[in-house]
Design a protein around this motif. Structure first.
Motif, PDB file in Angstrom:
ATOM      1  N   UNK A 165       4.723  13.885  19.917  1.00 38.37           N
ATOM      2  CA  UNK A 165       3.642  14.346  20.809  1.00 38.37           C
ATOM      3  C   UNK A 165       2.989  15.602  20.237  1.00 38.37           C
ATOM      4  N   UNK A 166       3.811  16.466  19.667  1.00 39.18           N
ATOM      5  CA  UNK A 166       3.288  17.745  19.170  1.00 39.18           C
ATOM      6  C   UNK A 166       2.611  17.634  17.798  1.00 39.18           C
ATOM      7  N   UNK A 167       2.904  16.557  17.070  1.00 39.98           N
ATOM      8  CA  UNK A 167       2.378  16.431  15.709  1.00 39.98           C
ATOM      9  C   UNK A 167       0.850  16.331  15.706  1.00 39.98           C
ATOM     10  N   UNK A 168       0.251  17.071  14.802  1.00 37.92           N
ATOM     11  CA  UNK A 168      -1.207  17.026  14.634  1.00 37.92           C
ATOM     12  C   UNK A 168      -1.514  16.311  13.319  1.00 37.92           C
ATOM     13  N   UNK A 169      -2.465  15.407  13.368  1.00 35.32           N
ATOM     14  CA  UNK A 169      -2.818  14.684  12.151  1.00 35.32           C
ATOM     15  C   UNK A 169      -3.706  15.588  11.287  1.00 35.32           C
ATOM     16  N   UNK A 170      -3.231  15.845  10.082  1.00 34.37           N
ATOM     17  CA  UNK A 170      -3.949  16.738   9.172  1.00 34.37           C
ATOM     18  C   UNK A 170      -4.915  15.933   8.298  1.00 34.37           C
ATOM     19  N   UNK A 171      -4.406  14.821   7.774  1.00 39.74           N
ATOM     20  CA  UNK A 171      -5.289  13.933   6.998  1.00 39.74           C
ATOM     21  C   UNK A 171      -4.661  12.552   6.890  1.00 39.74           C
TER      22      UNK A 171
ATOM     23  N   UNK B 114       4.828   4.217   5.058  1.00 36.25           N
ATOM     24  CA  UNK B 114       4.619   3.928   3.647  1.00 36.25           C
ATOM     25  C   UNK B 114       3.135   3.964   3.305  1.00 36.25           C
ATOM     26  N   UNK B 115       2.767   4.418   2.115  1.00 36.85           N
ATOM     27  CA  UNK B 115       1.352   4.517   1.763  1.00 36.85           C
ATOM     28  C   UNK B 115       0.636   3.173   1.689  1.00 36.85           C
ATOM     29  N   UNK B 116       1.398   2.097   1.402  1.00 33.95           N
ATOM     30  CA  UNK B 116       0.720   0.790   1.262  1.00 33.95           C
ATOM     31  C   UNK B 116       0.282   0.208   2.618  1.00 33.95           C
ATOM     32  N   UNK B 117       0.900   0.676   3.710  1.00 30.97           N
ATOM     33  CA  UNK B 117       0.446   0.262   5.053  1.00 30.97           C
ATOM     34  C   UNK B 117       0.246   1.561   5.835  1.00 30.97           C
ATOM     35  N   UNK B 118      -0.913   2.171   5.673  1.00 24.76           N
ATOM     36  CA  UNK B 118      -1.086   3.543   6.151  1.00 24.76           C
ATOM     37  C   UNK B 118      -1.088   3.695   7.674  1.00 24.76           C
ATOM     38  N   UNK B 119      -1.379   2.627   8.391  1.00 24.97           N
ATOM     39  CA  UNK B 119      -1.393   2.765   9.857  1.00 24.97           C
ATOM     40  C   UNK B 119      -0.086   2.291  10.488  1.00 24.97           C
ATOM     41  N   UNK B 120       0.948   2.170   9.689  1.00 22.31           N
ATOM     42  CA  UNK B 120       2.223   1.621  10.173  1.00 22.31           C
ATOM     43  C   UNK B 120       2.760   2.386  11.389  1.00 22.31           C
TER      44      UNK B 120
ATOM     45  N   UNK C 196       0.458  28.954   3.670  1.00 19.34           N
ATOM     46  CA  UNK C 196      -0.606  28.643   2.709  1.00 19.34           C
ATOM     47  C   UNK C 196      -1.807  28.054   3.445  1.00 19.34           C
ATOM     48  N   UNK C 197      -2.994  28.130   2.866  1.00 12.08           N
ATOM     49  CA  UNK C 197      -4.136  27.432   3.470  1.00 12.08           C
ATOM     50  C   UNK C 197      -3.853  25.928   3.505  1.00 12.08           C
ATOM     51  N   UNK C 198      -4.312  25.276   4.579  1.00 10.85           N
ATOM     52  CA  UNK C 198      -4.002  23.844   4.754  1.00 10.85           C
ATOM     53  C   UNK C 198      -4.496  22.998   3.566  1.00 10.85           C
ATOM     54  N   UNK C 199      -5.668  23.368   3.039  1.00 13.58           N
ATOM     55  CA  UNK C 199      -6.219  22.596   1.915  1.00 13.58           C
ATOM     56  C   UNK C 199      -5.271  22.648   0.708  1.00 13.58           C
ATOM     57  N   UNK C 200      -4.626  23.787   0.529  1.00 11.18           N
ATOM     58  CA  UNK C 200      -3.685  23.952  -0.589  1.00 11.18           C
ATOM     59  C   UNK C 200      -2.440  23.080  -0.366  1.00 11.18           C
ATOM     60  N   UNK C 201      -1.983  23.047   0.885  1.00 18.02           N
ATOM     61  CA  UNK C 201      -0.806  22.231   1.219  1.00 18.02           C
ATOM     62  C   UNK C 201      -1.108  20.760   0.957  1.00 18.02           C
ATOM     63  N   UNK C 202      -2.278  20.315   1.404  1.00 14.04           N
ATOM     64  CA  UNK C 202      -2.660  18.904   1.243  1.00 14.04           C
ATOM     65  C   UNK C 202      -2.754  18.553  -0.243  1.00 14.04           C
ATOM     66  N   UNK C 203      -3.369  19.444  -0.993  1.00 15.79           N
ATOM     67  CA  UNK C 203      -3.528  19.192  -2.427  1.00 15.79           C
ATOM     68  C   UNK C 203      -2.161  19.079  -3.110  1.00 15.79           C
ATOM     69  N   UNK C 204      -1.271  19.971  -2.755  1.00  9.83           N
ATOM     70  CA  UNK C 204       0.080  19.974  -3.352  1.00  9.83           C
ATOM     71  C   UNK C 204       0.848  18.695  -2.984  1.00  9.83           C
TER      72      UNK C 204
ATOM     73  N   UNK D  19       2.264  11.943  -3.295  1.00  8.93           N
ATOM     74  CA  UNK D  19       2.207  10.707  -2.519  1.00  8.93           C
ATOM     75  C   UNK D  19       0.803  10.464  -1.981  1.00  8.93           C
ATOM     76  N   UNK D  20       0.566   9.218  -1.564  1.00 10.32           N
ATOM     77  CA  UNK D  20      -0.710   8.841  -0.966  1.00 10.32           C
ATOM     78  C   UNK D  20      -0.432   8.416   0.470  1.00 10.32           C
ATOM     79  N   UNK D  21      -1.142   8.968   1.391  1.00 10.73           N
ATOM     80  CA  UNK D  21      -0.914   8.560   2.778  1.00 10.73           C
ATOM     81  C   UNK D  21      -1.337   9.636   3.746  1.00 10.73           C
ATOM     82  N   UNK D  22      -0.870   9.499   4.977  1.00  9.50           N
ATOM     83  CA  UNK D  22      -1.232  10.467   6.009  1.00  9.50           C
ATOM     84  C   UNK D  22      -0.268  11.655   6.013  1.00  9.50           C
TER      85      UNK D  22
END
Lengths: 185, 121
Positions: free
Chosen positions: B115-121, B17-23, B50-58, B63-66
């Motif tokens: 394990x395979x997931x990469x943190x994008x933001x 959830x965005x309210x507890x971002x490190x959950x 798509x470019x990653x920046x475009x995906x993140x923006x969309x 939502x707000x979060x990781x």
């Protein structure tokens, strides 16, 4: 065990490697006692694993000896209890995909477990209305214990070598604590 | 876009959830497999190259979060099924299912994807 001269190893290296792979220890005497031993990768990993187990078992035994019957409130435990409070406050649709909030009885059950566990896990909610406790030991094995409102708990273990086991056990504090100690022992 | 996913296509997962971002974040900085358990199927946005920046923006419009990313190959490797499931508000919406008949990922699948997931933001 096979003792072989360096010269023999050099001229029959494949045969000696095959023997080592099959489990033989090949000892190669060298001048000034600078001997070497050729062993298989499996045996090497096993030796390392035993070393980790002994070191960890020693550390745990020391921790037990030094602690009283009441487990001290460590920082990790304190953080876990705070996180559990955050989990308890999650509302309907907290994952954006229809996840339901957690019942008071489940939160209470997990709190009792965290207070009793001698080794603290990492605590996570799931959208299945369960709470997942994760443990990672010095051998790089990973264990997940999934707690729900029932009298049982699901255990999932993945070893460093990728071997997986899944089983359901009684969900009481004593049984879970024993399983945690076994995982670290 | 259609229901065909190539192995090198990226999938993006918003971790609530965005309210507890490190959950769902572990002490070592990785994401827990618990974030991949969902009986309704695991919602993701397909990258569609798509470019990653475009995906993140969309995604950030909704939502707000990781955000974490995976490859379709990571799903295929453990028998998970990726389905294109666009909605009115999100043309990229897709889901990862445990199999063709079961939406819930198994513990093995969840652990693998974590394990395979990469943190994008």
């Amino acid at each position: 065990m096979i003792i072989a001269k360096q010269m023999d190893i050099r001229s029959n290296i494949k045969d000696f490697f095959d023997k080592a792979y099959e489990g033989e220890d090949i000892v190669v005497p060298r001048k000034q006692g600078k001997n070497v031993v050729i062993i298989s990768e499996d045996k090497y990993k096993s030796l390392n694993q035993n070393k980790h187990i002994e070191a960890y078992a020693g550390a745990i035994a020391k921790q037990y000896k030094e602690s009283s019957s009441v487990v001290p409130m460590t920082d990790v435990k304190s953080d876990n209890l705070k996180k559990l409070k955050n989990i308890a406050e999650l509302r309907e649709n907290w994952n954006g995909n229809g996840a339901k909030p957690f019942s008071g009885s489940l939160i209470k059950k997990v709190r009792s477990l965290l207070e009793a566990l001698p080794i603290q896990p990492e605590v996570f909610p799931t959208a299945l209305q369960t709470i997942q406790l994760e443990f990672d030991n010095a051998r790089h094995d990973h264990m997940e214990i999934e707690i729900d409102e029932s009298d049982e708990a699901d255990i999932f273990i993945v070893t460093y070598f990728g071997e997986e086991t899944e089983e359901t056990i009684h969900g009481d504090i004593k049984t879970i604590s024993e399983r945690v100690m076994k995982f670290y022992g | 876009m259609d229901n065909i996913f190539r192995i090198d296509e990226k999938l993006y997962r918003a971790v609530y959830p965005p309210e507890v971002m490190d959950m769902f974040w572990k002490r070592d900085g990785s994401v827990s497999s618990a974030a991949f358990a969902d009986r309704n199927g695991l919602s993701v946005d397909r990258g569609d190259y798509r470019p990653e920046s475009e995906v993140i923006e969309y995604m950030s419009e909704r939502f707000t979060g990781h955000i974490v990313s995976l490859y379709v190959k990571n799903c295929n490797d453990v028998g998970a099924v990726v389905k294109y499931s666009p909605s009115k508000s999100n043309v990229y919406h897709s889901e990862i299912h445990g199999s063709a008949t079961n939406k819930l990922l198994s513990k093995t699948q969840r652990r693998h994807l974590a394990i395979k997931a990469k943190i994008v933001c």
